[in-house]
Scaffold this active site. Structure first.
Site, PDB file in Angstrom:
ATOM      1  N   ASP A  29       0.681  -1.158   0.010  1.00 31.76           N
ATOM      2  CA  ASP A  29      -0.127   0.211   0.058  1.00 31.76           C
ATOM      3  C   ASP A  29       0.933   1.376   0.014  1.00 31.76           C
ATOM      4  O   ASP A  29       1.831   1.302   0.842  1.00 31.76           O
ATOM      5  CB  ASP A  29      -0.950  -0.064   1.211  1.00 31.76           C
ATOM      6  CG  ASP A  29      -2.072   0.997   1.079  1.00 31.76           C
ATOM      7  OD1 ASP A  29      -3.079   0.711   1.045  1.00 31.76           O
ATOM      8  OD2 ASP A  29      -2.019   2.157   0.907  1.00 31.76           O
ATOM      9  N   ILE A  30       0.789   2.169  -1.001  1.00 31.64           N
ATOM     10  CA  ILE A  30       1.331   3.410  -1.279  1.00 31.64           C
ATOM     11  C   ILE A  30       1.305   4.148   0.236  1.00 31.64           C
ATOM     12  O   ILE A  30       2.262   5.170   0.306  1.00 31.64           O
ATOM     13  CB  ILE A  30       1.057   4.125  -2.383  1.00 31.64           C
ATOM     14  CG1 ILE A  30       2.161   4.748  -2.942  1.00 31.64           C
ATOM     15  CG2 ILE A  30      -0.050   4.925  -2.347  1.00 31.64           C
ATOM     16  CD1 ILE A  30       3.342   4.147  -3.528  1.00 31.64           C
ATOM     17  N   HIS A  93     -10.215  -5.788  -2.708  1.00 31.01           N
ATOM     18  CA  HIS A  93      -8.853  -6.114  -2.441  1.00 31.01           C
ATOM     19  C   HIS A  93      -9.026  -6.278  -0.834  1.00 31.01           C
ATOM     20  O   HIS A  93      -9.999  -5.927  -0.101  1.00 31.01           O
ATOM     21  CB  HIS A  93      -8.249  -4.814  -2.464  1.00 31.01           C
ATOM     22  CG  HIS A  93      -8.435  -3.685  -2.004  1.00 31.01           C
ATOM     23  ND1 HIS A  93      -9.337  -2.879  -2.828  1.00 31.01           N
ATOM     24  CD2 HIS A  93      -8.098  -2.887  -0.985  1.00 31.01           C
ATOM     25  CE1 HIS A  93      -9.424  -1.722  -2.186  1.00 31.01           C
ATOM     26  NE2 HIS A  93      -9.043  -1.738  -1.021  1.00 31.01           N
TER      27      HIS A  93
HETATM   28  P1  AMP Z   1      -9.794   1.252   0.241  1.00 29.34           P
HETATM   29  O1  AMP Z   1     -10.466   1.277  -1.277  1.00 29.34           O
HETATM   30  O2  AMP Z   1     -10.559   2.030   1.191  1.00 29.34           O
HETATM   31  O3  AMP Z   1      -9.866   0.007   0.953  1.00 29.34           O
HETATM   32  O4  AMP Z   1      -8.451   1.843   0.089  1.00 29.34           O
HETATM   33  C1  AMP Z   1      -7.687   1.742  -0.883  1.00 29.34           C
HETATM   34  C2  AMP Z   1      -6.079   1.668  -0.503  1.00 29.34           C
HETATM   35  O5  AMP Z   1      -5.277   1.557  -1.822  1.00 29.34           O
HETATM   36  C3  AMP Z   1      -5.450   2.713   0.221  1.00 29.34           C
HETATM   37  O6  AMP Z   1      -5.163   2.151   1.695  1.00 29.34           O
HETATM   38  C4  AMP Z   1      -4.565   3.465  -0.545  1.00 29.34           C
HETATM   39  O7  AMP Z   1      -3.624   4.005   0.119  1.00 29.34           O
HETATM   40  C5  AMP Z   1      -4.136   2.351  -1.570  1.00 29.34           C
HETATM   41  N1  AMP Z   1      -3.613   2.857  -2.931  1.00 29.34           N
HETATM   42  C6  AMP Z   1      -4.231   3.619  -3.657  1.00 29.34           C
HETATM   43  N2  AMP Z   1      -3.537   3.902  -4.903  1.00 29.34           N
HETATM   44  C7  AMP Z   1      -2.288   3.213  -4.648  1.00 29.34           C
HETATM   45  C8  AMP Z   1      -1.364   2.934  -5.432  1.00 29.34           C
HETATM   46  N3  AMP Z   1      -1.186   3.487  -6.693  1.00 29.34           N
HETATM   47  N4  AMP Z   1      -0.349   1.838  -4.949  1.00 29.34           N
HETATM   48  C9  AMP Z   1      -0.654   1.291  -3.677  1.00 29.34           C
HETATM   49  N5  AMP Z   1      -1.579   1.522  -3.114  1.00 29.34           N
HETATM   50  C10 AMP Z   1      -2.567   2.252  -3.669  1.00 29.34           C
END
Ligand code: AMP
Length: 130
Positions: A29-30, A93
């Site tokens: 996670d970024i 996810h």
């Molecule tokens: P959620 O949809 O609420 O479960 O959260 C989505 C997650 O994806 C969050 O924790 C973000 O930090 C993560 N996220 C969003 N874009 C990216 C990316 N490009 N690379 C890695 N993680 C990401």
């Protein structure tokens, strides 16, 4: 339009990759809630996790299991937690989040900051334990 996770899976957007097979992809996670915070994603682009076909849903957890074990082995947290939220990215996810002794639990709202080099080292440490 492809989700950001599909773009990551296709290699159109970079990621700190942990593991991949024909059906699933795992990456850091970024905006990690803790060191090693990993997302595990089915390649099948479905928004709501409980809309996934049952075999894909079951396989998601099976794919996540050795990754959680690798997080445990790499960083020795109290244990690795699993969260499903899905409010930000419309592509199913699970979040694997190591929980460390200095924190009572974890919160997706609380972020930690790592440099790109640190993120690369974290990903390598997890992959090494797989
Ligand atoms: P959620 O949809 O609420 O479960 O959260 C989505 C997650 O994806 C969050 O924790 C973000 O930090 C993560 N996220 C969003 N874009 C990216 C990316 N490009 N690379 C890695 N993680 C990401």
């Amino acid at each position: 339009m492809a989700t950001i996770f599909t773009k990551i899976i296709n290699g159109d957007i970079p990621s700190y990759k942990i593991a991949e097979n024909d059906q699933y992809y795992a990456f850091l996670d970024i905006n990690p809630a803790a060191k090693g915070h990993t997302l595990v994603v089915p390649k099948l682009e479905v928004d709501y996790i409980f809309d996934l076909p049952p075999d894909v849903l079951g396989g998601l957890l099976q794919f996540a299991q050795p990754i959680a074990r690798a997080l445990d082995a790499a960083f020795r947290p109290v244990r690795t937690g699993i969260i499903v939220e899905g409010l930000e990215v419309p592509h199913a996810h699970v979040h694997l989040i190591p929980m460390y002794p200095d924190r009572k639990g974890f919160s997706l709202g609380k972020k930690e900051s790592f440099t790109a080099e640190e993120m690369q080292a974290i990903a390598a440490a997890i992959r090494q334990k797989l």
